[in-house]
Design a protein around this motif. Sequence first.
Motif, short mmCIF file in Angstrom:
data_model
loop_
_atom_site.label_atom_id
_atom_site.label_comp_id
_atom_site.label_asym_id
_atom_site.label_seq_id
_atom_site.Cartn_x
_atom_site.Cartn_y
_atom_site.Cartn_z
N GLY A 192 -2.38 -4.52 103.12
CA GLY A 192 -3.69 -3.91 102.94
C GLY A 192 -4.10 -3.88 101.48
O GLY A 192 -5.26 -4.13 101.13
N TYR A 193 -3.15 -3.58 100.59
CA TYR A 193 -3.45 -3.58 99.16
C TYR A 193 -3.71 -4.99 98.65
O TYR A 193 -4.56 -5.22 97.78
CB TYR A 193 -2.30 -2.93 98.39
N ILE A 194 -2.97 -5.95 99.19
CA ILE A 194 -3.18 -7.34 98.78
C ILE A 194 -4.56 -7.82 99.20
O ILE A 194 -5.27 -8.48 98.44
CB ILE A 194 -2.08 -8.24 99.37
N VAL A 195 -4.96 -7.49 100.44
CA VAL A 195 -6.29 -7.88 100.92
C VAL A 195 -7.37 -7.33 100.00
O VAL A 195 -8.29 -8.05 99.61
CB VAL A 195 -6.51 -7.40 102.37
N GLN A 196 -7.27 -6.06 99.66
CA GLN A 196 -8.30 -5.45 98.80
C GLN A 196 -8.32 -6.10 97.42
O GLN A 196 -9.38 -6.29 96.83
CB GLN A 196 -8.06 -3.95 98.69
N SER A 197 -7.16 -6.47 96.91
CA SER A 197 -7.10 -7.14 95.61
C SER A 197 -7.74 -8.52 95.68
O SER A 197 -8.48 -8.93 94.77
CB SER A 197 -5.65 -7.26 95.13
N LEU A 198 -7.47 -9.23 96.78
CA LEU A 198 -8.00 -10.58 96.92
C LEU A 198 -9.51 -10.58 97.16
O LEU A 198 -10.19 -11.54 96.79
CB LEU A 198 -7.28 -11.30 98.07
N LYS A 199 -10.02 -9.54 97.79
CA LYS A 199 -11.46 -9.48 98.07
C LYS A 199 -12.29 -9.45 96.80
O LYS A 199 -13.45 -9.86 96.81
CB LYS A 199 -11.78 -8.25 98.94
N SER A 200 -11.70 -8.98 95.73
CA SER A 200 -12.44 -8.91 94.47
C SER A 200 -12.14 -10.10 93.55
O SER A 200 -12.56 -10.13 92.40
CB SER A 200 -12.09 -7.60 93.73
N GLY A 201 -11.42 -11.08 94.07
CA GLY A 201 -11.05 -12.24 93.27
C GLY A 201 -11.72 -13.52 93.73
O GLY A 201 -12.86 -13.50 94.21
#
Length: 233
Positions: free
Chosen positions: A20-29
Motif C-alpha cells: 500500500g505504501y509502495i502504491v502511494q509512492s508510485l502514484k506520485s512518480g
Amino acid sequence: MNLSISPEIAINLPAEELAGYIVQSLKSGQDKFHPHNICLSLGERHSNHPQRYEFLIAIMEAFGWMYSEGLCIYDPGDGYNGWMRLSRRAQLLQNPKDVLTLGHREILPKRFLHPTIAQAVSSSFFAGKFDTAVFDAFKEVEIAVRDASGLSGVGAALMMEAFKAGGPLFDKDADANEEEGLRFVFAGAFKVFRNSTGHRNVQMDAESAAALIIHASYLLGIVVDRKQRLKPT
C-alpha cells in the motif's frame, strides 16, 4: 521512488500493507517503473543500514503481492524488459491502508455465489460497504421471487404469499412441514437482514456480510430452481 516509511517499519509490515505504501509512492512518480531498478536504488540509498538485505527482500515481496493482486501490470510497450505500471485498480486506492480491503476476496469467494448476486454485490463489498452489499443481495432475491411467482408484493409479505401452501413457489411434492419452514426462512431473512440494512445504518464486518450474502445466494438458487420446476406446463 520515495517511500514514506523507514526500512525498520517496512521490514515489520506484512507484504500487502507495505504494498500500500509502495502504491502511494508510485502514484506520485513516473507512469512506469522497474521493480529491480527500484530495489537497486533503495539499496544504494540505505547501503549502510544493518538490515539492508531484509529491507530489500520485503520490498520485492510487496511487489510480488502487488502483481498477484492485479495492482501492477507489465507495461504494454516495454514489459519484455521488466517495466511495469500501476493498474487501474491500484489508481483507485486512496491511502496505503486501502489495500487491506483486497483481502475481502478471500472471505467472499465467487464460487459460492449465484452469478446474479456476485455481479450485484462485488463492487460494494470489496469497497467495504458491507451493509449495502447485503441489501443488494437480498434485493436480487426479492426481484427473483417476484418474477418467479408473478406476485407484486415486497419483502417478507411477498415471501409469505409466494411460499404459502398452494402459492406459486410452494412445492406440493415436498414435505409440508419443510415447506412451511422454508416459507419462514425466506420471510425471516427479509424481516431481519434486508429490513435492517435498508432502514438504518448497520455496523457490519466483512465476515458477517459474507455469510449473509452467501445465504442470499442460496435462497436465490432455490427460487431459480422452483421457477424451472414449478412453472405451468
